[in-house]
Design a protein around this motif. Structure first.
Motif, PDB file in Angstrom:
ATOM      1  N   ARG A  96       0.575  -1.156   0.062  1.00 25.52           N
ATOM      2  CA  ARG A  96      -0.023   0.288   0.307  1.00 25.52           C
ATOM      3  C   ARG A  96       0.800   0.836  -0.022  1.00 25.52           C
ATOM      4  O   ARG A  96       0.563   2.144  -0.556  1.00 25.52           O
ATOM      5  CB  ARG A  96      -0.725   0.009   1.177  1.00 25.52           C
ATOM      6  CG  ARG A  96      -1.822   1.277   1.498  1.00 25.52           C
ATOM      7  CD  ARG A  96      -2.749   0.957   2.356  1.00 25.52           C
ATOM      8  NE  ARG A  96      -3.287   2.476   2.769  1.00 25.52           N
ATOM      9  CZ  ARG A  96      -4.771   2.085   3.697  1.00 25.52           C
ATOM     10  NH1 ARG A  96      -4.546   1.705   4.447  1.00 25.52           N
ATOM     11  NH2 ARG A  96      -5.426   3.751   3.926  1.00 25.52           N
ATOM     12  N   GLY A 118       1.561   2.400  -3.520  1.00 25.62           N
ATOM     13  CA  GLY A 118       0.029   2.711  -4.301  1.00 25.62           C
ATOM     14  C   GLY A 118      -0.254   1.562  -4.520  1.00 25.62           C
ATOM     15  O   GLY A 118      -0.985   1.627  -5.108  1.00 25.62           O
ATOM     16  N   VAL A 177     -11.810   0.586  -6.115  1.00 23.55           N
ATOM     17  CA  VAL A 177     -11.789   1.482  -4.372  1.00 23.55           C
ATOM     18  C   VAL A 177     -13.239   0.158  -3.807  1.00 23.55           C
ATOM     19  O   VAL A 177     -14.467  -0.181  -4.081  1.00 23.55           O
ATOM     20  CB  VAL A 177     -13.209   2.415  -5.013  1.00 23.55           C
ATOM     21  CG1 VAL A 177     -13.250   3.447  -3.451  1.00 23.55           C
ATOM     22  CG2 VAL A 177     -12.362   3.153  -5.397  1.00 23.55           C
ATOM     23  N   LYS A 191     -15.204   4.799   2.587  1.00 28.58           N
ATOM     24  CA  LYS A 191     -13.573   5.216   2.797  1.00 28.58           C
ATOM     25  C   LYS A 191     -12.629   4.175   2.064  1.00 28.58           C
ATOM     26  O   LYS A 191     -13.396   2.776   2.441  1.00 28.58           O
ATOM     27  CB  LYS A 191     -13.346   5.206   4.671  1.00 28.58           C
ATOM     28  CG  LYS A 191     -12.427   5.480   4.707  1.00 28.58           C
ATOM     29  CD  LYS A 191     -11.717   5.377   6.527  1.00 28.58           C
ATOM     30  CE  LYS A 191     -10.029   5.809   6.001  1.00 28.58           C
ATOM     31  NZ  LYS A 191     -10.132   5.716   7.976  1.00 28.58           N
ATOM     32  N   ASP A 192     -12.053   4.966   1.211  1.00 30.32           N
ATOM     33  CA  ASP A 192     -11.684   3.649   0.154  1.00 30.32           C
ATOM     34  C   ASP A 192     -10.513   3.196   1.326  1.00 30.32           C
ATOM     35  O   ASP A 192      -9.274   4.072   1.679  1.00 30.32           O
ATOM     36  CB  ASP A 192     -11.211   4.365  -1.029  1.00 30.32           C
ATOM     37  CG  ASP A 192     -10.316   3.390  -1.777  1.00 30.32           C
ATOM     38  OD1 ASP A 192     -10.460   2.387  -1.345  1.00 30.32           O
ATOM     39  OD2 ASP A 192      -8.850   3.809  -2.921  1.00 30.32           O
ATOM     40  N   ASN A 234      -7.179   2.710  -2.086  1.00 36.03           N
ATOM     41  CA  ASN A 234      -5.993   3.485  -1.951  1.00 36.03           C
ATOM     42  C   ASN A 234      -4.965   3.963  -2.783  1.00 36.03           C
ATOM     43  O   ASN A 234      -4.152   3.648  -3.794  1.00 36.03           O
ATOM     44  CB  ASN A 234      -5.081   4.423  -1.080  1.00 36.03           C
ATOM     45  CG  ASN A 234      -6.437   5.239   0.172  1.00 36.03           C
ATOM     46  OD1 ASN A 234      -7.293   5.790  -0.355  1.00 36.03           O
ATOM     47  ND2 ASN A 234      -6.669   4.692   1.055  1.00 36.03           N
ATOM     48  N   GLU A 283      -2.729   4.009  -6.068  1.00 34.36           N
ATOM     49  CA  GLU A 283      -2.688   5.540  -7.096  1.00 34.36           C
ATOM     50  C   GLU A 283      -3.107   5.164  -8.978  1.00 34.36           C
ATOM     51  O   GLU A 283      -3.032   3.663  -9.307  1.00 34.36           O
ATOM     52  CB  GLU A 283      -0.782   5.182  -6.854  1.00 34.36           C
ATOM     53  CG  GLU A 283      -0.647   5.512  -5.940  1.00 34.36           C
ATOM     54  CD  GLU A 283       0.534   6.136  -5.825  1.00 34.36           C
ATOM     55  OE1 GLU A 283       1.085   6.389  -6.858  1.00 34.36           O
ATOM     56  OE2 GLU A 283       1.321   5.969  -4.439  1.00 34.36           O
TER      57      GLU A 283
END
Length: 425
Positions: free
Chosen positions: A226, A229, A341, A350-351, A354, A356
């Motif tokens: 994470r 990304g 998502v 709320k993701d 995340n 990129e």
């Protein structure tokens, strides 16, 4: 010495449903063929048609080999030594915390309680400290724990990371092969999320081996970080649950939705309703209702692993990936167009992924690569061959001259001026 209620919280959990991303039409013959072969793998040998016997029997043999690979990998992951090492670390952290904090409780979370821990994974620990309700008090508690761990011995490095979004102390072994710990304070929602996932793992025996294989694949292909990304293990597990809820018939229900329909009282943790169904009788009754014809889903591990990669390679196009009904919650502004998502089960909207944008194409191609290998008689080991680290390779390994220049002479500035003078003459 302060008193401490040192408790190693174990598995408690529940279940969920998902959002509805759009689907693309499967026009390619390969996708249709994959479906037919996967279903044929479940047909008893005596019922196969004569014309397709050799093809389907060969496919069944390949499927059994993939199943054997999965079972072998999962068996290697289980280690009593690792479990004992985890328990030892939990006791050490608990003892250190008890000497500097009153009434603290140590809770493991993450893969240590979901059943998806593999050698090399970190051990996530949450120290519940009464009264430490803001960031300042939590960081002060972490500093006390860090100081006590330093005094306790020199087997681990103590690395406070107070400036992180969630402040932690990283307790990292000095020798290779040890287990590193990430220690946080009052990270109660993370503990609740882990217990929810652990409950899903208990609902069906296929969830754990699938989760372990997908996590290993993502790690080998460098898409399980994470901080870079890409996809976290938590996001990957939620994606798997989402996928299993959408099978026909479903393999998993929605434990949170079931808790609401069954009238479980709300359980608020840090402002979020964290209730979910954990009664086996309620889960069993819900699964019977989800089966239209009363027949349970009997898809094999190998078939489900292929279908997971197929789903995210070709079927899923866009939309929020959720494991609970989102009808009662406000949708995202980009709901129709968002990609990968992954909705937080206890904090809808709320993701947790995340991802990129720069990785969208790479991730889609990784899912397609894995499905292509497994659906064309490739092994799980082949699908998990390590990817080359970013930045490797010779950037000058291509053609010496740009395409289209052929054998034309590349002129220097002096040659060019001479050539221009000749043209003017």
């Amino acid at each position: 010495m302060h008193a401490v209620s040192l408790r190693v919280q174990r598995l408690r959990t529940g279940w969920v449903t998902c959002g509805a991303p759009r689907h693309c039409k499967r026009a390619a013959h390969g996708l249709v063929l994959s479906r037919k072969l996967a279903s044929a793998a479940q047909v008893p040998p005596g019922q196969l048609g004569d014309a397709s016997d050799s093809t389907l029997v060969g496919h069944r043999n390949r499927i059994s080999q993939l199943s054997a690979e999965i079972e072998t990998y999962v068996a290697k992951v289980v280690s009593l030594e690792c479990q004992a090492a985890q328990e030892s670390l939990i006791q050490q952290v608990g003892s250190a915390a008890s000497r500097v904090l009153d009434g603290c409780v140590v809770n493991p979370f993450g893969s240590a309680i979901t059943g998806l821990w593999v050698p090399g994974s970190d051990l996530d620990l949450c120290v519940i400290v009464p009264g430490a309700n803001d960031r300042h008090l939590q960081t002060r508690a972490l500093r006390k724990i860090a100081g006590e761990l330093r005094r306790a011995g020199a087997s681990h490095h103590v690395l406070p990371r107070i400036g992180a979004q969630m402040p932690i102390v990283r307790w990292s072994p000095r020798r290779e092969g040890g287990i590193a710990c990430d220690i946080s304070v009052n990270n109660a929602l993370a503990v609740a999320n882990s217990r929810l996932l652990a409950q899903y793992v208990q609902v069906d025996s296929r969830v754990r081996p699938l989760g372990l294989c997908i996590k290993f694949w993502a790690s080998q292909r460098n898409i399980n970080d994470r901080s870079q990304g890409t996809l976290s293990s938590f996001a990957l597990t939620l994606m798997l649950i989402h996928f299993l809820q959408r099978r026909t018939p479903p393999i998993l229900p929605s434990l949170q939705d079931l808790a609401v329909t069954r009238g479980y009282p709300p359980l608020f943790i840090q402002g979020a309703d964290c209730r979910y169904c954990s009664r086996p009788s309620d889960v069993t009754a819900a699964m019977k209702q989800l089966r239209a014809d009363g027949v349970a889903n009997s898809e094999s591990l190998d078939s489900l692993l292929q279908e997971f990669f197929l789903y995210f390679a070709h079927e899923y196009q866009r939309g929020t990936l959720a494991i609970r009904s989102r009808v009662s919650f406000v949708q995202r502004l980009d709901e129709a167009d968002c990609y990968l998502v992954v909705d937080n089960p206890f904090e809808p909207g709320k993701d947790v992924a995340n991802v990129e944008v720069r990785h969208y194409t790479r991730l889609r191609e990784e899912f397609r690569r894995a499905w292509s290998i497994l659906s064309s008689s490739g092994s799980f080991a082949s699908a998990c061959e390590p990817a080359a680290p970013p930045g490797q390779g010779d950037p000058l390994s291509g053609a010496a001259r740009p395409f289209g220049f052929g054998g034309a002479k590349v002129m220097c500035s002096q040659d060019r001026s001479t050539h221009q003078s000749a043209d003017m003459a």
